[in-house]
Each structure stands twice: as C-alpha cells, then as structure tokens.
Write a protein that holds these residues in place. Sequence first.
Motif, mmCIF file in Angstrom:
data_model
loop_
_atom_site.group_PDB
_atom_site.id
_atom_site.type_symbol
_atom_site.label_atom_id
_atom_site.label_comp_id
_atom_site.label_asym_id
_atom_site.label_seq_id
_atom_site.Cartn_x
_atom_site.Cartn_y
_atom_site.Cartn_z
ATOM 1 N N SER A 9 1.014 -1.091 0.061
ATOM 2 C CA SER A 9 0.034 -0.027 -0.068
ATOM 3 C C SER A 9 0.734 1.292 0.010
ATOM 4 C CB SER A 9 -0.769 -0.025 1.362
ATOM 5 O OG SER A 9 -1.451 1.249 1.315
ATOM 6 N N ASN A 11 -0.348 3.899 1.377
ATOM 7 C CA ASN A 11 -1.144 4.793 2.344
ATOM 8 C C ASN A 11 -0.572 4.431 3.610
ATOM 9 O OD1 ASN A 11 -3.390 5.953 0.773
ATOM 10 N ND2 ASN A 11 -3.951 3.824 0.400
ATOM 11 N N ALA A 85 -2.374 -3.358 2.260
ATOM 12 C CA ALA A 85 -2.726 -3.565 0.966
ATOM 13 C C ALA A 85 -3.741 -4.737 0.908
ATOM 14 C CB ALA A 85 -1.629 -3.836 0.108
ATOM 15 N N ASN A 87 -5.802 -5.709 3.392
ATOM 16 C CA ASN A 87 -6.866 -5.074 3.973
ATOM 17 C C ASN A 87 -7.547 -4.246 2.920
ATOM 18 O OD1 ASN A 87 -7.449 -5.593 7.088
ATOM 19 N ND2 ASN A 87 -5.221 -5.564 6.743
ATOM 20 N N GLU A 88 -6.935 -3.298 2.214
ATOM 21 C CA GLU A 88 -7.579 -2.711 1.131
ATOM 22 C C GLU A 88 -8.463 -3.420 0.190
ATOM 23 O OE1 GLU A 88 -4.239 1.125 1.377
ATOM 24 O OE2 GLU A 88 -4.171 -0.137 -0.025
ATOM 25 N N ASP A 89 -7.755 -4.262 -0.150
ATOM 26 C CA ASP A 89 -8.334 -5.292 -1.196
ATOM 27 C C ASP A 89 -9.628 -5.785 -0.703
ATOM 28 O OD1 ASP A 89 -6.228 -4.387 -2.978
ATOM 29 O OD2 ASP A 89 -5.169 -6.384 -2.958
ATOM 30 N N TRP A 91 -11.574 -5.033 1.843
ATOM 31 C CA TRP A 91 -12.656 -4.145 2.176
ATOM 32 C C TRP A 91 -13.327 -3.518 0.966
ATOM 33 C CZ3 TRP A 91 -15.218 -5.566 5.983
ATOM 34 C CH2 TRP A 91 -14.584 -6.316 7.136
ATOM 35 N N THR A 92 -12.472 -3.393 0.028
ATOM 36 C CA THR A 92 -12.872 -2.699 -1.234
ATOM 37 C C THR A 92 -14.074 -3.728 -1.835
ATOM 38 O OG1 THR A 92 -10.948 -1.383 -1.622
ATOM 39 C CG2 THR A 92 -12.197 -1.566 -3.537
ATOM 40 N N TYR A 102 -15.460 1.936 -0.259
ATOM 41 C CA TYR A 102 -14.491 2.011 0.707
ATOM 42 C C TYR A 102 -13.489 2.945 0.925
ATOM 43 C CZ TYR A 102 -10.879 0.306 4.023
ATOM 44 O OH TYR A 102 -9.882 0.122 4.882
ATOM 45 N N GLU A 103 -13.504 3.877 2.029
ATOM 46 C CA GLU A 103 -12.497 4.786 1.865
ATOM 47 C C GLU A 103 -11.327 4.253 2.732
ATOM 48 O OE1 GLU A 103 -11.892 8.649 4.764
ATOM 49 O OE2 GLU A 103 -13.733 8.376 3.842
ATOM 50 N N LYS A 104 -10.221 4.346 2.059
ATOM 51 C CA LYS A 104 -8.962 3.694 2.388
ATOM 52 C C LYS A 104 -8.071 4.765 3.739
ATOM 53 C CE LYS A 104 -7.835 1.500 -1.949
ATOM 54 N NZ LYS A 104 -6.765 1.613 -3.202
ATOM 55 N N ILE A 167 -8.330 -1.788 11.489
ATOM 56 C CA ILE A 167 -8.991 -1.234 10.085
ATOM 57 C C ILE A 167 -10.329 -1.636 10.553
ATOM 58 C CG2 ILE A 167 -9.426 -1.912 7.836
ATOM 59 C CD1 ILE A 167 -6.696 -0.531 8.495
#
Length: 283
Positions: A9, A11, A85, A87-89, A91-92, A102-104, A167
């Motif tokens: 990520s 972020n 990353a 987690n981003e994938d 939850w998106t 989903y807002e990262k 998260i």
Amino acid sequence: MKWQGRRQSDNVEDRRSISGGGKALVGGGVIGIIILLLNVFGGETGQQIAPILEQMQGGQQQTEAAAPLSKEDEEMGAFVKTMLAYNEDTWTKIFAEHRMTYEKPKLVLFKGSVQTACGGASSASGPFYCPGDRKVYMDLAFFEELKTKFGAKGGDFAIAYVIAHEIGHHIQTLMGTSSKMRQMQQGKSDAEANKLSVALELQADFYAGVWAHDNQKDLEVGDIDEALSAANAVGDDAIQSKMQGHVIPDSFTHGTSEQRMYWFKKGFKTGDITQGTTFEEIR
C-alpha cells in the motif's frame, strides 16, 4: 502469511526515523498501552483508572528520539505495507458487494511520540485507530511487549491480526457504528457504557476474522494460532489479572480473552460481515 512480492500500500506514513514532538502520553511499557486504550475507548472509566496506572508506573515521561531505520525495521515496514494492501483489497471488495464505497485509511508507523487528532501518544502507545483523522497508528515495539509480558506467541500474523482489528475500527467509523455507539453511551452507567465499548471492540475482532477468511489462501500453518494467542493476551481479564491480580468485569472495555477469540473465529469461519452482531449479543 505469504506476503513477499505482494502489492504494498502507498497509504503508509513511516515516521519512525523522525523524532516525535509535542506532549507525549504519560506512562511506559504495557502500562502506557493500557492507559492509551482506556483514554481512547474507556470513557469515564478510563479517566478514573488511568491515573492509578500512571502512579503504578511512576509517572515517567517518555520522549525517546527515533534512531535511523535498521534493515529489520525496513523489512517490517514492507510487511506492514503489504498487510495494509491486503486489507484495502478485502474491504474494497466487500464494500462493493454491499453497494458501498470503501475509503482507505492511512497507517502511521512511529517511534518516540506522535501527534494525532486524538491527542499525543508516546512510544508506549501501541496500535490504535484515531477516528478524528481516520488513521491507524502503530509502534511496532508493542508486539515485543505483547510477547514478553503477556505471553503471546508473537509472529508476523499477530501483527497482521492487530492491523486488521484497527482497520475494523475504521470500518465502524465508515458505517456509522462508532458514532452510534457513543450516542448510546450517553446517560448510561459506567458499567452499561463499558458493555457498549466491549461490543465495539469485539466487532472489530470479528472484522479481523472476516479479513482473515477472505485471505485464507495465503495463510500459513500457525497463522490463526498466532492471531488467537494475541487476542487471548489482550483480553481485559488477562490484562487485569496480570497487572492487578484480580479482575473487575464491570470495568471491561475490550472483552475477555474468550470473547475476543470467539468473535475473531466467528468472522474467520463465516466471512460474512452481517454476522458481527456483537451489540445484540453482548447485553
């Protein structure tokens, strides 16, 4: 967990090579971690207990300057970026399935001290989520404390579990659960308000389990045991027993070891965010 060569990520804010500034949270070691958790999530109960814990620790102020990053630090940074990353994938995808966006969040790695929208935190703070700026803050030294002082197994998936838990709090902020919980706490007794805080924490553990379910193809032998060991170590009953020799159930704000493990396992087994009914079941 299989993570080498996976997407990282962008972020993550790595502030570990920058000395923290501003007012730091009083207290050191595990005591400081507990104080921070109580201040962020514990309401009036946290305000009452925190001074006692500070006195136990001797009221030391920690303002440690951060050192240059070692090779191990850099590798841990890469691991954290990869876990974020994942987690981003997850939850998106899940948000899209429920017709939501989903807002990262950002994840901040720090040493020494750090300023957040929730106030200042010292190197003793450990991981926490600040809803004010929607960022996760992590001092990776927490995991050594978790292993040496509370008997957790350690391992990279213990870190992955804690990231996923934090998260989970971001998920609650996006879905309005956190603000609703705080409204529900208004006018309640300390004991009733604490039950709502426990429900919020257990739901974050459940969401961590949902995340693990979604990525189980990349799990390795022993990963879930590492997560459960960490969940067991940070149960209110385990912490209170370790720190004061007895437990006070009405003061619990995060749930017992058994509860935390149960809800993580439920999330891992079902993979269904609608099954995280902690507020209905905790009363």
